[in-house]
Design a protein around this motif. Structure first.
Motif, PDB file in Angstrom:
ATOM      1  N   UNK A   1      51.151  35.994  46.443  1.00  0.00           N
ATOM      2  CA  UNK A   1      50.731  36.491  45.130  1.00  0.00           C
ATOM      3  C   UNK A   1      49.273  36.897  45.167  1.00  0.00           C
ATOM      4  N   UNK A   2      48.505  36.116  45.914  1.00  0.00           N
ATOM      5  CA  UNK A   2      47.069  36.383  46.030  1.00  0.00           C
ATOM      6  C   UNK A   2      46.711  36.606  47.485  1.00  0.00           C
ATOM      7  N   UNK A   3      45.726  37.445  47.702  1.00  0.00           N
ATOM      8  CA  UNK A   3      45.217  37.603  49.062  1.00  0.00           C
ATOM      9  C   UNK A   3      43.731  37.253  49.102  1.00  0.00           C
ATOM     10  N   UNK A   4      43.117  37.534  50.233  1.00  0.00           N
ATOM     11  CA  UNK A   4      41.750  37.091  50.460  1.00  0.00           C
ATOM     12  C   UNK A   4      40.752  37.607  49.423  1.00  0.00           C
ATOM     13  N   UNK A   5      41.077  38.730  48.793  1.00  0.00           N
ATOM     14  CA  UNK A   5      40.146  39.268  47.811  1.00  0.00           C
ATOM     15  C   UNK A   5      39.905  38.276  46.676  1.00  0.00           C
ATOM     16  N   UNK A   6      40.915  37.492  46.334  1.00  0.00           N
ATOM     17  CA  UNK A   6      40.727  36.487  45.279  1.00  0.00           C
ATOM     18  C   UNK A   6      39.704  35.444  45.731  1.00  0.00           C
ATOM     19  N   UNK A   7      39.757  35.093  46.988  1.00  0.00           N
ATOM     20  CA  UNK A   7      38.764  34.167  47.548  1.00  0.00           C
ATOM     21  C   UNK A   7      37.365  34.772  47.448  1.00  0.00           C
ATOM     22  N   UNK A   8      37.283  36.074  47.731  1.00  0.00           N
ATOM     23  CA  UNK A   8      35.994  36.768  47.638  1.00  0.00           C
ATOM     24  C   UNK A   8      35.438  36.671  46.222  1.00  0.00           C
ATOM     25  N   UNK A   9      36.326  36.774  45.239  1.00  0.00           N
ATOM     26  CA  UNK A   9      35.892  36.660  43.845  1.00  0.00           C
ATOM     27  C   UNK A   9      35.306  35.279  43.582  1.00  0.00           C
ATOM     28  N   UNK A  10      35.976  34.270  44.118  1.00  0.00           N
ATOM     29  CA  UNK A  10      35.509  32.914  43.881  1.00  0.00           C
ATOM     30  C   UNK A  10      34.141  32.678  44.502  1.00  0.00           C
ATOM     31  N   UNK A  11      33.882  33.362  45.601  1.00  0.00           N
ATOM     32  CA  UNK A  11      32.565  33.231  46.246  1.00  0.00           C
ATOM     33  C   UNK A  11      31.456  33.788  45.359  1.00  0.00           C
ATOM     34  N   UNK A  12      31.828  34.686  44.464  1.00  0.00           N
ATOM     35  CA  UNK A  12      30.826  35.314  43.608  1.00  0.00           C
ATOM     36  C   UNK A  12      30.552  34.497  42.349  1.00  0.00           C
TER      37      UNK A  12
ATOM     38  N   UNK B   1      56.773  46.397  39.156  1.00  0.00           N
ATOM     39  CA  UNK B   1      55.345  46.185  38.926  1.00  0.00           C
ATOM     40  C   UNK B   1      55.139  45.255  37.736  1.00  0.00           C
ATOM     41  N   UNK B   2      55.936  45.491  36.710  1.00  0.00           N
ATOM     42  CA  UNK B   2      55.836  44.661  35.519  1.00  0.00           C
ATOM     43  C   UNK B   2      56.190  43.217  35.853  1.00  0.00           C
ATOM     44  N   UNK B   3      57.266  43.029  36.599  1.00  0.00           N
ATOM     45  CA  UNK B   3      57.679  41.676  36.975  1.00  0.00           C
ATOM     46  C   UNK B   3      56.607  40.965  37.783  1.00  0.00           C
ATOM     47  N   UNK B   4      56.093  41.667  38.784  1.00  0.00           N
ATOM     48  CA  UNK B   4      55.078  41.044  39.636  1.00  0.00           C
ATOM     49  C   UNK B   4      53.821  40.738  38.836  1.00  0.00           C
ATOM     50  N   UNK B   5      53.505  41.646  37.935  1.00  0.00           N
ATOM     51  CA  UNK B   5      52.318  41.414  37.105  1.00  0.00           C
ATOM     52  C   UNK B   5      52.505  40.155  36.253  1.00  0.00           C
ATOM     53  N   UNK B   6      53.658  40.038  35.605  1.00  0.00           N
ATOM     54  CA  UNK B   6      53.905  38.878  34.744  1.00  0.00           C
ATOM     55  C   UNK B   6      53.880  37.586  35.554  1.00  0.00           C
ATOM     56  N   UNK B   7      54.465  37.638  36.734  1.00  0.00           N
ATOM     57  CA  UNK B   7      54.471  36.456  37.595  1.00  0.00           C
ATOM     58  C   UNK B   7      53.049  36.020  37.926  1.00  0.00           C
ATOM     59  N   UNK B   8      52.246  36.963  38.414  1.00  0.00           N
ATOM     60  CA  UNK B   8      50.898  36.584  38.842  1.00  0.00           C
ATOM     61  C   UNK B   8      50.049  36.176  37.639  1.00  0.00           C
ATOM     62  N   UNK B   9      50.324  36.804  36.527  1.00  0.00           N
ATOM     63  CA  UNK B   9      49.570  36.421  35.324  1.00  0.00           C
ATOM     64  C   UNK B   9      49.882  34.970  34.943  1.00  0.00           C
ATOM     65  N   UNK B  10      51.155  34.630  34.916  1.00  0.00           N
ATOM     66  CA  UNK B  10      51.528  33.253  34.578  1.00  0.00           C
ATOM     67  C   UNK B  10      50.927  32.252  35.547  1.00  0.00           C
ATOM     68  N   UNK B  11      50.991  32.598  36.814  1.00  0.00           N
ATOM     69  CA  UNK B  11      50.481  31.670  37.817  1.00  0.00           C
ATOM     70  C   UNK B  11      48.976  31.511  37.736  1.00  0.00           C
ATOM     71  N   UNK B  12      48.275  32.612  37.479  1.00  0.00           N
ATOM     72  CA  UNK B  12      46.821  32.521  37.348  1.00  0.00           C
ATOM     73  C   UNK B  12      46.447  31.740  36.093  1.00  0.00           C
ATOM     74  N   UNK B  13      47.185  31.959  35.037  1.00  0.00           N
ATOM     75  CA  UNK B  13      46.893  31.212  33.812  1.00  0.00           C
ATOM     76  C   UNK B  13      47.081  29.717  34.037  1.00  0.00           C
ATOM     77  N   UNK B  14      48.125  29.365  34.782  1.00  0.00           N
ATOM     78  CA  UNK B  14      48.360  27.947  35.092  1.00  0.00           C
ATOM     79  C   UNK B  14      47.206  27.401  35.921  1.00  0.00           C
ATOM     80  N   UNK B  15      46.734  28.237  36.858  1.00  0.00           N
ATOM     81  CA  UNK B  15      45.628  27.821  37.719  1.00  0.00           C
ATOM     82  C   UNK B  15      44.360  27.575  36.897  1.00  0.00           C
ATOM     83  N   UNK B  16      44.054  28.491  36.013  1.00  0.00           N
ATOM     84  CA  UNK B  16      42.853  28.356  35.182  1.00  0.00           C
ATOM     85  C   UNK B  16      42.972  27.155  34.256  1.00  0.00           C
ATOM     86  N   UNK B  17      44.196  26.918  33.793  1.00  0.00           N
ATOM     87  CA  UNK B  17      44.476  25.772  32.944  1.00  0.00           C
ATOM     88  C   UNK B  17      44.145  24.465  33.665  1.00  0.00           C
ATOM     89  N   UNK B  18      44.607  24.359  34.884  1.00  0.00           N
ATOM     90  CA  UNK B  18      44.329  23.165  35.683  1.00  0.00           C
ATOM     91  C   UNK B  18      42.825  23.007  35.900  1.00  0.00           C
TER      92      UNK B  18
END
Lengths: 191, 152
Positions: B23-34, B120-137
């Protein structure tokens, strides 16, 4: 005769990208190097900022420009004016042509890359742009390379390597008088 | 095991699964570094922009593909944008769908495009839900006084 020139104002980068996400990203990346950043969302706004009011018929303008931009980094694919067109207009402008320009693109198209480099772009970054890419900008933002719209450019400071391969590994030209943040301090004393 | 430790463990499990499942690749890690003390909400801000952008793009795409005479250049422009933004935040699966989507645009293949839009819509919804769960935690950990583990 001794000359001490100390870089006081932060180096100023103009970032151009129609994507708000990418603008936020590039701004953050640049700010980690303590550059001052202005971000605009189109080529025409960039030219306006740089002091070219009429983009169709611009003339070389007077040297009383307020803007003091040290580097321009622009996206390639933008509606209206592309990054390539912006690059070309900058290189055609007597007062702007010495400002280093870097192009960013999400598409890895060799023909596009060489065209940009031939037109005078210093670097070509593939998106998403990373910290290691921004690190490559430092040689272009050191005092010796620094060209601003206010420069009279009487002294021949431009030792710029015209054969720079835009997107291969840029070797840091080990300038011992440059501190880590790319702000050059030069002390020139003769007894 | 106290509450914070448990939350931290959940966070690590969730985050690593996002990378493992693509769902996520290294670019997300790059964001976290910032993200740092001077920019403590950087990742959430960028990802929120992505959510807003994506929803507009998905709507625009649906409309564009429903036209009697589909303007494939316009569709491609939207997909290009979507590909760019998903790539910029590390939403790998969304980006990959966009790559296929652009090929169908080039071929002016309406059925292919319609299928890709759905994907695209499905993948977007999936990653959105998962990211929201991550931010929630993350929020829960911080509120409990803990620190958010780094995922390398």
């Amino acid at each position: 005769m001794g000359v001490i020139a100390i870089q006081e104002t932060p180096l100023h980068v103009l970032a151009v990208d129609d994507s708000n996400i990418d603008r936020k990203l590039i701004e953050r990346l640049l700010k980690t190097y303590s550059y001052h950043v202005t971000a605009v969302d189109s080529g025409s706004k960039a030219l306006e900022f740089l002091g070219l009011q009429d983009v169709e018929n611009f003339q070389s303008f007077s040297s009383n420009q307020e803007t003091d931009v040290n580097l321009i980094i622009t996206d390639y694919c933008m509606p209206g004016m592309t990054g390539f067109e912006l690059l070309r207009k900058i290189k055609e402008s007597k007062s702007l042509k010495d400002i280093p320009v870097v192009i960013m693109s999400s598409d890895n198209i060799p023909a596009r890359i060489s065209r940009c480099l031939e037109e005078g772009a210093q670097e070509f970054f593939l998106k998403p742009v990373r910290l290691s890419d921004v690190d490559k900008l430092r040689p272009y933002l050191s005092k010796n390379e620094r060209k601003t719209t206010n420069d009279d450019d009487d002294d021949d400071n431009d030792d710029g390597d015209d054969d720079v391969e835009g997107w291969s590994d840029e070797d840091e030209q080990g300038r011992s008088d440059e501190d880590e943040r790319g702000q050059a301090v030069s002390m020139d004393q003769s007894s | 095991m106290d509450g914070v430790t448990q939350l931290q463990r959940q966070f690590v499990e969730h985050a690593t699964s996002l990378y493992r499942e693509g769902y996520l690749d290294d670019q997300f890690t790059q964001l976290q570094k910032l993200q740092d003390e001077t920019n403590p909400d950087f990742v959430v801000e960028v990802v929120t922009l992505f959510f807003e952008d994506s929803e507009k793009l998905l709507n625009n795409l649906a409309t564009a593909l429903q036209q009697e005479s589909v303007d494939y250049k316009q569709v491609d422009a939207y997909v290009h944008q979507f590909k760019g933004s998903s790539s910029s935040i590390g939403a790998q699966r969304v980006k990959n769908v966009c790559v296929v989507f652009r090929n169908y645009c080039d071929e002016k293949n309406l059925d292919g495009c319609v299928v890709c839009l759905q994907q695209a819509k499905n993948e977007y919804l999936l990653v959105r839900n998962k990211l929201e769960a991550l931010f929630n935690l993350e929020q829960q950990i911080l509120q409990a006084g803990g620190s958010v583990p780094m995922i390398v």
